[in-house]
Scaffold this motif. Sequence first.
Motif, mmCIF file in Angstrom:
data_model
loop_
_atom_site.group_PDB
_atom_site.id
_atom_site.type_symbol
_atom_site.label_atom_id
_atom_site.label_comp_id
_atom_site.label_asym_id
_atom_site.label_seq_id
_atom_site.Cartn_x
_atom_site.Cartn_y
_atom_site.Cartn_z
ATOM 1 N N SER A 325 0.828 -1.202 0.000
ATOM 2 C CA SER A 325 0.000 0.000 0.000
ATOM 3 C C SER A 325 0.864 1.255 0.000
ATOM 4 O O SER A 325 1.840 1.355 0.749
ATOM 5 C CB SER A 325 -0.923 0.002 1.220
ATOM 6 O OG SER A 325 -1.862 1.044 1.134
ATOM 7 N N LEU A 326 0.492 2.216 -0.849
ATOM 8 C CA LEU A 326 1.235 3.464 -1.017
ATOM 9 C C LEU A 326 0.543 4.603 -0.255
ATOM 10 O O LEU A 326 -0.667 4.794 -0.393
ATOM 11 C CB LEU A 326 1.320 3.830 -2.497
ATOM 12 C CG LEU A 326 1.796 2.728 -3.450
ATOM 13 C CD1 LEU A 326 1.794 3.239 -4.885
ATOM 14 C CD2 LEU A 326 3.171 2.238 -3.062
ATOM 15 N N PHE A 327 1.326 5.352 0.511
ATOM 16 C CA PHE A 327 0.769 6.446 1.313
ATOM 17 C C PHE A 327 1.442 7.759 0.951
ATOM 18 O O PHE A 327 2.659 7.887 1.044
ATOM 19 C CB PHE A 327 0.963 6.164 2.802
ATOM 20 C CG PHE A 327 0.120 5.030 3.312
ATOM 21 C CD1 PHE A 327 -1.137 5.270 3.853
ATOM 22 C CD2 PHE A 327 0.577 3.715 3.234
ATOM 23 C CE1 PHE A 327 -1.915 4.226 4.311
ATOM 24 C CE2 PHE A 327 -0.203 2.664 3.696
ATOM 25 C CZ PHE A 327 -1.451 2.920 4.233
ATOM 26 N N GLY A 328 0.615 8.716 0.550
ATOM 27 C CA GLY A 328 1.103 10.058 0.255
ATOM 28 C C GLY A 328 0.553 11.050 1.253
ATOM 29 O O GLY A 328 1.144 11.309 2.290
ATOM 30 N N GLU A 342 2.916 -4.669 3.283
ATOM 31 C CA GLU A 342 3.873 -3.608 3.583
ATOM 32 C C GLU A 342 3.275 -2.253 3.230
ATOM 33 O O GLU A 342 2.475 -2.124 2.299
ATOM 34 C CB GLU A 342 5.163 -3.793 2.770
ATOM 35 C CG GLU A 342 5.862 -5.115 2.981
ATOM 36 C CD GLU A 342 7.143 -5.222 2.167
ATOM 37 O OE1 GLU A 342 7.730 -4.166 1.829
ATOM 38 O OE2 GLU A 342 7.550 -6.357 1.850
ATOM 39 N N LYS A 343 3.700 -1.246 3.966
ATOM 40 C CA LYS A 343 3.345 0.130 3.662
ATOM 41 C C LYS A 343 4.561 0.829 3.048
ATOM 42 O O LYS A 343 5.670 0.714 3.579
ATOM 43 C CB LYS A 343 2.937 0.886 4.923
ATOM 44 C CG LYS A 343 1.786 0.274 5.696
ATOM 45 C CD LYS A 343 1.591 1.018 7.012
ATOM 46 C CE LYS A 343 0.592 0.311 7.906
ATOM 47 N NZ LYS A 343 0.439 0.977 9.222
ATOM 48 N N ILE A 344 4.356 1.534 1.966
ATOM 49 C CA ILE A 344 5.391 2.389 1.385
ATOM 50 C C ILE A 344 4.957 3.833 1.621
ATOM 51 O O ILE A 344 3.915 4.273 1.126
ATOM 52 C CB ILE A 344 5.586 2.114 -0.109
ATOM 53 C CG1 ILE A 344 6.055 0.668 -0.314
ATOM 54 C CG2 ILE A 344 6.579 3.097 -0.714
ATOM 55 C CD1 ILE A 344 6.244 0.293 -1.765
ATOM 56 N N ILE A 345 5.743 4.542 2.403
ATOM 57 C CA ILE A 345 5.366 5.881 2.853
ATOM 58 C C ILE A 345 6.237 6.920 2.169
ATOM 59 O O ILE A 345 7.464 6.793 2.128
ATOM 60 C CB ILE A 345 5.512 5.978 4.383
ATOM 61 C CG1 ILE A 345 4.651 4.899 5.054
ATOM 62 C CG2 ILE A 345 5.114 7.368 4.878
ATOM 63 C CD1 ILE A 345 4.927 4.726 6.535
ATOM 64 N N THR A 346 5.615 7.927 1.606
ATOM 65 C CA THR A 346 6.361 8.984 0.936
ATOM 66 C C THR A 346 7.393 9.611 1.871
ATOM 67 O O THR A 346 7.129 9.804 3.058
ATOM 68 C CB THR A 346 5.407 10.085 0.430
ATOM 69 O OG1 THR A 346 6.178 11.109 -0.183
ATOM 70 C CG2 THR A 346 4.602 10.688 1.566
ATOM 71 N N PRO A 347 8.576 9.970 1.335
ATOM 72 C CA PRO A 347 9.583 10.619 2.179
ATOM 73 C C PRO A 347 9.388 12.119 2.336
ATOM 74 O O PRO A 347 10.140 12.763 3.062
ATOM 75 C CB PRO A 347 10.885 10.317 1.437
ATOM 76 C CG PRO A 347 10.483 10.233 -0.005
ATOM 77 C CD PRO A 347 9.112 9.615 0.009
ATOM 78 N N SER A 376 9.290 -4.052 -2.816
ATOM 79 C CA SER A 376 8.245 -4.471 -1.884
ATOM 80 C C SER A 376 7.363 -5.557 -2.497
ATOM 81 O O SER A 376 7.031 -6.551 -1.849
ATOM 82 C CB SER A 376 7.402 -3.263 -1.474
ATOM 83 O OG SER A 376 6.442 -3.619 -0.519
ATOM 84 N N ILE A 377 6.988 -5.369 -3.755
ATOM 85 C CA ILE A 377 6.165 -6.369 -4.444
ATOM 86 C C ILE A 377 6.890 -7.711 -4.508
ATOM 87 O O ILE A 377 6.304 -8.767 -4.245
ATOM 88 C CB ILE A 377 5.804 -5.888 -5.860
ATOM 89 C CG1 ILE A 377 4.796 -4.732 -5.780
ATOM 90 C CG2 ILE A 377 5.235 -7.034 -6.703
ATOM 91 C CD1 ILE A 377 4.529 -4.069 -7.116
ATOM 92 N N LEU A 378 8.161 -7.688 -4.844
ATOM 93 C CA LEU A 378 8.922 -8.934 -4.972
ATOM 94 C C LEU A 378 9.033 -9.660 -3.629
ATOM 95 O O LEU A 378 8.997 -10.894 -3.580
ATOM 96 C CB LEU A 378 10.311 -8.648 -5.547
ATOM 97 C CG LEU A 378 10.335 -8.131 -6.993
ATOM 98 C CD1 LEU A 378 11.765 -7.835 -7.428
ATOM 99 C CD2 LEU A 378 9.677 -9.132 -7.934
ATOM 100 N N ARG A 379 9.164 -8.905 -2.544
ATOM 101 C CA ARG A 379 9.205 -9.553 -1.225
ATOM 102 C C ARG A 379 7.882 -10.263 -0.939
ATOM 103 O O ARG A 379 7.869 -11.403 -0.478
ATOM 104 C CB ARG A 379 9.493 -8.516 -0.142
ATOM 105 C CG ARG A 379 10.943 -8.093 -0.033
ATOM 106 C CD ARG A 379 11.204 -7.311 1.235
ATOM 107 N NE ARG A 379 10.486 -6.034 1.259
ATOM 108 C CZ ARG A 379 10.983 -4.899 0.782
ATOM 109 N NH1 ARG A 379 12.189 -4.872 0.223
ATOM 110 N NH2 ARG A 379 10.277 -3.778 0.845
#
Length: 396
Positions: A325-328, A342-347, A376-379
Amino acid sequence: MMKLSVFGKDTAHSIEVALDCRHYIGDRPCKFNRECRECPEYSPQGTRILIIKTGALGDVLRTTILLGGIKRKYPDSHLTWITAPGAVSLVPKSIVDRVWPYSVEVIARLSVEEFDLVLSLDKEPEVAALSMIARSKDKRGMGVDGCGAVYPLNKEMSYYYRLGLDNDLKFHHNRRTYPDLLAEAVNIPYDPAVDDYHLDLGEADREKARCLFLGTGLSPGQKVLGINTGAGGVFVNKDWTLLGYVALLQELEKRGITVLLLGGDRESDRISELHRRFEGPFIKDVGTGHSLGVFASLVSMCHVVLTGDTLGMHVALSVGARVVSLFGSTQPTEIEMFGRGEKIITPIECAPCYKRSCDIHPSCMEMIRPETVLASILRQWDMPSAKNLRTIGKSL
């Protein structure tokens, strides 16, 4: 048993009705189609609980996390849920006895019926006002005063209420998840080890999704990455950029990972554009505009789902897919992933903000790199199916 004896002109036409049975309908026979007297299916309603939660769609779905704790605390409870007409299919009828779409007719019912407990979970005045109409001595959540102001009905609601008024607390200090916060607010037990989403998938929806899936040339059980290409339009920068998806798809094609594009009518143009750029057999399209049930059934056929912070994310978690999941602009802390993703959080430093417009470039979503998403997808792709890890139902 709360009985009502109704007599005709002679005793041969008299009947005995169990008014407090959860299966009683009134204008027609119940599903068991037998007389109430000595019926083996008689099930008294027990604690009558009203849940008021109408939107947004993702919030309705993640509120189902409360159902396990409700059934543990009130095992024989009779549940009624008022929700938006478009969210009716997200409320599990396998657990909730009555699902009422919000309407004038519902307001009429509230003026007559009595409940042992009311859980009012919306902060919008026009919805929170329903809790004031409902007849109950125990009301928790949000209400509305005589001036039309929304306020908490119980002391346990104070922290959750404050989060809506204090951006610094919500954005920078709170570390608790939505299920934890909501359960505390309405004094319902919550255990992340057993409580989970609840979503019923109908057999007709499953079959239509299966036909759509196979119609793309995919095989039953084939390992697929679902990409939910859009997000709700209320807050800006909830969906990833087109260029981000293009760069990611180029790498996925090299690795032979099959992609199923997902979305509603709002995403049809973006999906068409991605298909125009990628004509290979690795990318599949099942169309848009499906019902929520069919959409959820399609998501359930994916091993991993890439999505923004939107309904698709909650659906993916509810059906046991692995999720990236992508968070902006929105708050990632409140999302419970249940160990399934997993969460992917904008820097970017200004996130989260919940703004409805933004002119900052590069934006928070533009700063999420394709290589980060790919890793993240591959993991998650190499991990076992999350469906085996689901805890839904353990608490019931």
